[in-house]
Design a protein around this motif. Sequence first.
Motif: not given
Length: 227
Positions: A110-114, A154-166
Amino acid sequence: MMLAACSVWLLLVCLVLYSRLKVAASAPTCTNGQAGCHVLSLANLFDRVIQHSARMHGISNDLHSEFELYFLPSKNQIGRVSRNCHTSTILTPNGKENAQRMAREELTEVILKLLVAWGDPLWHFHQSLAHNHEFSNFSSNKSLEMSDMVHELRKGVQKVIEKMKMLGIMGNSLGGLGSSESLLAPVSAEWRLMKDYDLLYCFRRDSSKIQNYLKILKCRIVPEHGC
């Protein structure tokens, strides 16, 4: 003689420390262990995006207040604001409790879509203000800053996602959200029909949602850090 030797030794120590601090300050941040960069914790990454979202929402509040002053002489115009936001097709949780109950992947989506949904509209909003002499340069500069902040967030949120995946906290189900075209096809033209005041009202509302959702997500995933 001894005093001079001590002074030279202290000077050398200070120079070494300064050079190390300078290298550390110039090193980029990253989510994993690439060479030559600082590795940020997940809590630190969350803090950064939350602070960024707070600044972004603050700018939207400032601009909204200026627009209210501009429209104040014409109360009928304010009354005709439709407030039918182009992001209304994005299903967002109603209230804090519902947001807390959502799966972390769904809330992140939802955050990314917004954020993706506001990329083009805010750029065109800035262009509109830049060519409107009734508004100050302050308004135009703030609208440009707001547009840039959406992209950076948006770039920052994507970094958060990468960290969570890692860290194994989140799966790879969010990998396809990089394309704005795939997300905005049903609503891509609606914002073009909105007036600037309507657009700003909607963004102020959505930026508040983004900030709150990020706080909720952080407290669910790293509750021991400031929650």
